[in-house]
Design an enzyme around this catalytic site. Structure first.
Site, mmCIF file in Angstrom:
data_model
loop_
_atom_site.group_PDB
_atom_site.id
_atom_site.type_symbol
_atom_site.label_atom_id
_atom_site.label_comp_id
_atom_site.label_asym_id
_atom_site.label_seq_id
_atom_site.Cartn_x
_atom_site.Cartn_y
_atom_site.Cartn_z
ATOM 1 N N GLY A 141 -10.022 -3.114 7.297
ATOM 2 C CA GLY A 141 -9.013 -3.275 6.254
ATOM 3 C C GLY A 141 -7.813 -2.403 6.574
ATOM 4 O O GLY A 141 -6.916 -2.808 7.314
ATOM 5 N N THR A 168 -4.871 -14.841 2.276
ATOM 6 C CA THR A 168 -4.073 -15.584 1.292
ATOM 7 C C THR A 168 -3.700 -16.931 1.900
ATOM 8 O O THR A 168 -3.269 -16.985 3.060
ATOM 9 C CB THR A 168 -2.786 -14.809 0.947
ATOM 10 O OG1 THR A 168 -3.143 -13.542 0.432
ATOM 11 C CG2 THR A 168 -1.935 -15.559 -0.076
ATOM 12 N N GLY A 255 6.872 -8.199 5.173
ATOM 13 C CA GLY A 255 5.969 -8.660 4.113
ATOM 14 C C GLY A 255 5.907 -7.671 2.961
ATOM 15 O O GLY A 255 5.839 -8.070 1.793
ATOM 16 N N ARG A 256 5.931 -6.402 3.290
ATOM 17 C CA ARG A 256 5.827 -5.377 2.242
ATOM 18 C C ARG A 256 7.037 -5.401 1.309
ATOM 19 O O ARG A 256 6.925 -5.068 0.124
ATOM 20 C CB ARG A 256 5.618 -4.001 2.897
ATOM 21 C CG ARG A 256 4.223 -3.896 3.503
ATOM 22 C CD ARG A 256 4.005 -2.726 4.443
ATOM 23 N NE ARG A 256 2.646 -2.796 5.008
ATOM 24 C CZ ARG A 256 2.211 -2.065 6.025
ATOM 25 N NH1 ARG A 256 3.012 -1.198 6.615
ATOM 26 N NH2 ARG A 256 0.979 -2.203 6.447
ATOM 27 N N GLN A 292 10.086 6.065 -32.050
ATOM 28 C CA GLN A 292 10.521 6.610 -30.759
ATOM 29 C C GLN A 292 9.412 6.539 -29.701
ATOM 30 O O GLN A 292 9.704 6.404 -28.511
ATOM 31 C CB GLN A 292 10.984 8.058 -30.921
ATOM 32 C CG GLN A 292 12.434 8.155 -31.332
ATOM 33 C CD GLN A 292 12.996 9.540 -31.140
ATOM 34 O OE1 GLN A 292 12.257 10.523 -31.109
ATOM 35 N NE2 GLN A 292 14.304 9.646 -31.033
ATOM 36 N N ILE A 350 1.573 -1.183 -25.614
ATOM 37 C CA ILE A 350 2.488 -1.524 -26.712
ATOM 38 C C ILE A 350 1.916 -2.681 -27.546
ATOM 39 O O ILE A 350 2.026 -2.697 -28.770
ATOM 40 C CB ILE A 350 3.900 -1.842 -26.164
ATOM 41 C CG1 ILE A 350 4.554 -0.541 -25.674
ATOM 42 C CG2 ILE A 350 4.777 -2.532 -27.218
ATOM 43 C CD1 ILE A 350 5.835 -0.722 -24.894
ATOM 44 N N GLU A 376 -1.402 -6.090 1.952
ATOM 45 C CA GLU A 376 -0.313 -5.785 2.902
ATOM 46 C C GLU A 376 -0.188 -4.277 3.136
ATOM 47 O O GLU A 376 0.913 -3.748 3.335
ATOM 48 C CB GLU A 376 0.996 -6.455 2.483
ATOM 49 C CG GLU A 376 0.811 -7.974 2.384
ATOM 50 C CD GLU A 376 2.034 -8.814 2.619
ATOM 51 O OE1 GLU A 376 2.989 -8.318 3.225
ATOM 52 O OE2 GLU A 376 2.013 -9.984 2.193
ATOM 53 N N GLU A 380 -2.004 4.070 -0.099
ATOM 54 C CA GLU A 380 -2.380 5.259 0.668
ATOM 55 C C GLU A 380 -1.855 5.113 2.105
ATOM 56 O O GLU A 380 -1.310 6.058 2.688
ATOM 57 C CB GLU A 380 -3.906 5.438 0.674
ATOM 58 C CG GLU A 380 -4.500 5.844 -0.680
ATOM 59 C CD GLU A 380 -4.491 4.734 -1.736
ATOM 60 O OE1 GLU A 380 -4.431 3.541 -1.364
ATOM 61 O OE2 GLU A 380 -4.521 5.052 -2.938
HETATM 62 N N1 CAA Z 1 6.513 -1.774 14.128
HETATM 63 C C1 CAA Z 1 6.349 -1.859 15.465
HETATM 64 N N2 CAA Z 1 5.249 -1.399 16.114
HETATM 65 C C2 CAA Z 1 4.299 -0.828 15.372
HETATM 66 C C3 CAA Z 1 4.400 -0.696 13.973
HETATM 67 C C4 CAA Z 1 5.571 -1.200 13.354
HETATM 68 N N3 CAA Z 1 5.747 -1.129 12.028
HETATM 69 N N4 CAA Z 1 3.289 -0.067 13.521
HETATM 70 C C5 CAA Z 1 2.516 0.181 14.578
HETATM 71 N N5 CAA Z 1 3.129 -0.292 15.706
HETATM 72 C C6 CAA Z 1 2.645 -0.207 17.066
HETATM 73 C C7 CAA Z 1 2.654 1.251 17.511
HETATM 74 O O1 CAA Z 1 3.910 1.623 18.078
HETATM 75 C C8 CAA Z 1 1.533 1.293 18.539
HETATM 76 O O2 CAA Z 1 2.026 0.769 19.763
HETATM 77 P P1 CAA Z 1 1.609 1.459 21.165
HETATM 78 O O3 CAA Z 1 0.125 1.243 21.284
HETATM 79 O O4 CAA Z 1 2.409 0.703 22.151
HETATM 80 O O5 CAA Z 1 1.966 2.913 21.032
HETATM 81 C C9 CAA Z 1 0.534 0.286 18.001
HETATM 82 O O6 CAA Z 1 1.259 -0.583 17.131
HETATM 83 C C10 CAA Z 1 -0.590 0.953 17.233
HETATM 84 O O7 CAA Z 1 0.003 1.691 16.181
HETATM 85 P P2 CAA Z 1 -0.704 2.964 15.538
HETATM 86 O O8 CAA Z 1 -1.178 3.868 16.630
HETATM 87 O O9 CAA Z 1 0.207 3.504 14.505
HETATM 88 O O10 CAA Z 1 -1.996 2.263 14.896
HETATM 89 P P3 CAA Z 1 -3.059 2.832 13.891
HETATM 90 O O11 CAA Z 1 -4.370 2.263 14.263
HETATM 91 O O12 CAA Z 1 -2.923 4.315 13.728
HETATM 92 O O13 CAA Z 1 -2.671 2.079 12.507
HETATM 93 C C11 CAA Z 1 -1.665 1.832 10.370
HETATM 94 C C12 CAA Z 1 -1.526 2.278 11.832
HETATM 95 C C13 CAA Z 1 -0.296 2.133 9.762
HETATM 96 C C14 CAA Z 1 -2.740 2.575 9.631
HETATM 97 C C15 CAA Z 1 -1.942 0.313 10.362
HETATM 98 O O14 CAA Z 1 -3.258 0.040 10.808
HETATM 99 C C16 CAA Z 1 -1.760 -0.323 9.016
HETATM 100 O O15 CAA Z 1 -0.650 -0.625 8.611
HETATM 101 N N6 CAA Z 1 -2.897 -0.567 8.278
HETATM 102 C C17 CAA Z 1 -2.864 -1.371 7.091
HETATM 103 C C18 CAA Z 1 -3.231 -2.783 7.420
HETATM 104 C C19 CAA Z 1 -2.538 -3.770 6.546
HETATM 105 O O16 CAA Z 1 -1.409 -3.613 6.126
HETATM 106 N N7 CAA Z 1 -3.220 -4.863 6.282
HETATM 107 C C20 CAA Z 1 -2.652 -5.907 5.551
HETATM 108 C C21 CAA Z 1 -3.526 -7.089 5.601
HETATM 109 S S1 CAA Z 1 -2.620 -8.565 5.549
HETATM 110 C C22 CAA Z 1 -2.478 -9.008 3.930
HETATM 111 O O17 CAA Z 1 -2.828 -8.293 3.038
HETATM 112 C C23 CAA Z 1 -1.774 -10.303 3.777
HETATM 113 C C24 CAA Z 1 -2.198 -11.143 2.680
HETATM 114 O O18 CAA Z 1 -2.811 -12.174 2.885
HETATM 115 C C25 CAA Z 1 -1.707 -10.808 1.324
#
Ligand code: CAA
Length: 394
Positions: A141, A168, A255-256, A292, A350, A376, A380
């Protein structure tokens, strides 16, 4: 509640002509075709296929796509203003639209070949193909890079196996962009071993689970998606092999913003209901709006909503200007989705005892609000992203 709710809506006269027209069109569409039915869809968990089809005809599914690919070619802010209108009518309809516009279509636009754009993007833009985005898995996740769905090279194509969770549009989409591990079988090389694939949902071996029974957004389709020896040709690979995780993260930066707009839409409807109810409800011989305690709540709700919108609109402009998208998008999502939880909870407060009842609209808004701080990227995770940026050594 079918009547138009006019409190706390963005001031249309402050918008440019295109924005005014689109916002008014979306507002009218929401008032006529979505808002009056949202409570019933919530009760029956009915996905509004017909409304989604009509929205497609009006261009709601190609908002950020250039005209050359049959999209409307809008800037991010205009798209978010429209999305807020749809969310103000129904948060569930808004997430189907938001995911489609912000995630899979943007990935194909940015990293797809011309042939992929011709085949997939144009029908997506015209709303003829609804799209989904599959990243999360039961065991992956927040730690999305630990995903285990696997694609193995087989002749001139790929064979996919594994299961995606909480997708989704997973059971209602025509096409899914999925992040799948393509490094050596069983190996775990983290983010670098993940690739993105474009998958038609009528492909043999694509199995959508039954719709999840959710707390809120009950009429949006969310399900597991299983790949069972799903065979794909080579040209299903999107962009470079091993680049899928970074692509997904970049798409989520957009997306966020959509989730933040959705939160603003839900909050504004909650505030509008709360204002009207406070005027109508009498206790101790007076409208409760005269007290109030209620006035301060309403004031705080409005301030928080406008603060979220202000951050979101700056984030949208920064995105189009090519600025740091991750930082601003995490900030916008974090603020707006914490805000909507507080605003909807205050609206229930309310309404008092009535607010807790399904016959009144605000408990649904509170249930719909909760997931915005989860999907998304949980709030945290947004805080982690923000702190990482703040602590980065220059
Ligand atoms: N833009 C560009 N590159 C990015 C990036 C960004 N925003 N974020 C990470 N990267 C790249 C990094 O530069 C890194 O590249 P290199 O290996 O070349 O250095 C690579 O991706 C890995 O990045 P991290 O080392 O930062 O990865 P991490 O494992 O530490 O994870 C995290 C980072 C921020 C925790 C990430 O895992 C995260 O965002 N987790 C949440 C997952 C999420 O949002 N899930 C949503 C599910 S989809 C959904 O909900 C849709 C729906 O249907 C409603």
């Amino acid at each position: 509640m079918s009547e138009r709710l006019t409190a706390a809506i963005p001031e249309v006269s402050a918008l440019n002509e295109t924005q005014q027209q689109l916002v008014e069109m979306a507002r009218a569409f929401g008032d006529e075709h979505i808002r009056p039915f949202a409570a019933e869809w919530d009760r029956t968990k009915e996905f509004p296929h017909e409304v989604i089809r009509r929205m497609g005809e009006l261009g709601f599914f190609g908002m950020l796509l250039p005209e050359e690919y049959d999209g409307l070619g809008l800037d991010t802010l205009t798209y978010l203003l429209v999305l807020e209108e749809i969310a103000a009518a129904d948060g569930a309809t808004a997430i189907s639209m938001g995911v489609h516009n912000s995630l899979p279509t943007q990935m194909v636009l940015r990293w797809g070949s011309e042939a992929q754009k011709e085949r997939w993007l144009k029908p997506m833009a015209r709303g003829e193909m609804l799209a989904a985005f599959a990243l999360s898995e039961a065991g992956a996740g927040s730690d999305a890079a630990s995903l285990r769905c696997q694609a193995v090279k087989a002749g001139s194509g790929w064979i996919l196996n594994g299961e995606k969770a909480w997708v989704t549009n997973g059971g209602t989409a025509d096409v899914v962009v999925a992040m799948v591990r393509t490094d050596a079988e069983g190996a775990r090389r983290g983010a670098r071993g993940i690739s993105a694939f474009i998958i038609p949902t009528d492909a043999q071996g694509y199995v959508a689970g039954k719709p999840e029974d959710k707390m809120g957004l009950r009429s949006s389709n969310t399900c597991t998606v299983t790949f069972q020896d799903l065979a794909l040709p080579d040209d299903a690979l999107l962009g470079g092999e091993g680049q899928g995780f970074a692509y997904a993260m970049m798409a989520l930066d957009g997306g966020r913003l959509g989730v933040a707009a959705q939160a603003c839409g839900i909050a504004r409807t909650a505030l509008a209901h709360a204002i009207r109810y406070a005027r109508e409800r009498t206790q101790f011989g007076r409208a409760i709006a005269d007290f109030q305690a209620i006035q301060f709540k309403l004031a705080d709700m409005a301030v928080q909503l406008e603060a979220s919108r202000a951050i979101l609109h700056v984030a949208a402009q920064r995105k189009d200007a090519g600025g740091n998208q991750q930082f601003w998008s995490s900030m916008a999502k974090l603020h707006a989705t914490d805000m909507v939880m507080k605003v909807t909870s205050d609206a229930v407060q309310i309404f008092g005892g009535y607010g807790y009842m399904r016959d009144y609209p605000v408990e649904r808004l509170m249930r719909d609000a909760k997931v915005t701080a989860i999907y998304e990227g949980t709030n945290e995770i947004q805080r982690i992203v923000l702190a990482r940026e703040l602590l980065k050594e220059s």
